[in-house]
Write an enzyme that holds these catalytic residues in place. Sequence first.
Site, mmCIF file in Angstrom:
data_model
loop_
_atom_site.group_PDB
_atom_site.id
_atom_site.type_symbol
_atom_site.label_atom_id
_atom_site.label_comp_id
_atom_site.label_asym_id
_atom_site.label_seq_id
_atom_site.Cartn_x
_atom_site.Cartn_y
_atom_site.Cartn_z
ATOM 1 N N HIS A 19 0.888 -1.029 0.242
ATOM 2 C CA HIS A 19 0.329 0.091 -0.235
ATOM 3 C C HIS A 19 1.036 1.526 -0.101
ATOM 4 O O HIS A 19 0.802 1.766 0.544
ATOM 5 C CB HIS A 19 -0.976 -0.733 0.836
ATOM 6 N N HIS B 289 -2.191 -9.534 15.904
ATOM 7 C CA HIS B 289 -2.817 -8.689 14.736
ATOM 8 C C HIS B 289 -3.902 -9.248 13.926
ATOM 9 O O HIS B 289 -3.328 -9.740 13.225
ATOM 10 C CB HIS B 289 -1.471 -8.450 14.129
ATOM 11 N N HIS C 206 1.315 -1.767 14.859
ATOM 12 C CA HIS C 206 0.926 -0.128 14.409
ATOM 13 C C HIS C 206 -0.240 -0.582 14.779
ATOM 14 O O HIS C 206 -0.802 0.994 13.517
ATOM 15 C CB HIS C 206 2.119 -0.055 13.135
ATOM 16 N N TYR D 110 11.416 -0.638 7.522
ATOM 17 C CA TYR D 110 10.188 -1.040 7.636
ATOM 18 C C TYR D 110 9.676 0.177 8.462
ATOM 19 O O TYR D 110 8.401 0.586 8.774
ATOM 20 C CB TYR D 110 10.028 -2.165 7.820
HETATM 21 FE FE1 FEO Z 1 2.008 -6.804 9.066
HETATM 22 FE FE2 FEO Z 1 0.560 -4.698 10.238
HETATM 23 O O1 FEO Z 1 0.525 -6.076 9.580
#
Ligand code: FEO
Length: 400
Positions: free
Chosen positions: A24, A78, A144, A197
Amino acid sequence: MQAIKVGQGVHWVGAIDWDLKNFHGYQTQRGTSYNSYLIQDEKTVLIDAVKEPLFDQLLQRISTLIDPSKIDYIVSNHVEMDHTGSLPKLLKLAPNAKIITSTKGEKGLAQHFKHDWNLMVVKSGDTLNIGKRTLTFVHTPMVHWPDNMVTYMAENSGTDIASILFSNDAFGQHIASTQRFDDELGWDVVKEEAGKYYANIVFPFGGQVTRALEALKPLKIDLICPSHGLIWRSHIDSILKEYIKWSSGQVEERAVIVYDSMWGSTTKMAKALGKGLENNGVPVIFANLGTTHISDVMSLLLTAKYILVGSPTLNNGMLPTVAGFLTYMKGLKPKNRVGLAFGSYGWGGQSIGEIENILKDMGWNMPLPGMKMNYIPDHEELENMTDKVKELVNASAKGE
Ligand code: FEO
């Protein structure tokens, strides 16, 4: 497809995504992996799943170790789809598996999948004994997403069972690799991708990262197993130090000049400013947005103190490349920077003020007013710009 042994009774069973080049908006030129880990004890536990299109890789790797129907628990650290997208398929083959999730994860899973799965919702600090091992779940909200948590498996003294932090996105890197450990690929590459990252995913959440690092501080950690990229085995102290630096907003005495140009005048200004920074002992990196992807620019400025942004004026505003970069950077919220806007113009000159306002809104120190040059700057004008940089460096040193 092989599962890869990570530690005693723990295997990597994830998926490698060689084709992913854009996450994205984040250019992932090295691809990525979605890391799942299978822990085999009296109970069998899968830590996180993979993106739905790569489910077959997950299934094949699990199947080299066990019949998937034997999975007792799936820890969903997550909710984001790169770690949960294959859960509906997996649960058809592992119908007895209970999904362990955080309180926010419970809501997120419901909203993503409208499911009737068997959930075990854990609070931060809750534990689960699975035989010789105990898992502890630590919520890390906004690292995150609101639902994020990490899972810690303590060592079992007197056995070969090591302590492992299953950190999900934290400490991850977008790297596709058949090698699984940091020392196999090398610190330079893995750190560079971990930094990219951080700069493109985790940057806005420095305060939350600092709190998460504090919560993890007392833990002995032999391995950090993130959900993307390589496992940290040999460089754990080094990557923890980098995370402390990145999350605390520490900057280094260096500059990134980000710009685009129409007919070369803004490029001339960028070079003149760069010369001034060099003259004042500040190393410079130039990032021409015509040739540099915005996610790479974010890597470059992760710890840079000075960020200079330039655009000529086009149609009463800035160039779309510069506007796109500023929109992206604003969302990622780098703090404690010294900024300067600059650019050439023909008649309106609005771009410089627009850039300046955005950088000011980000709370940056802006000791000098934006620099604008009409049409084509001559040698003397450029030399004046170069000289002016001294004021920028001196003012920022005094904290003005
Ligand atoms: Fe690797 Fe927030 O997904």
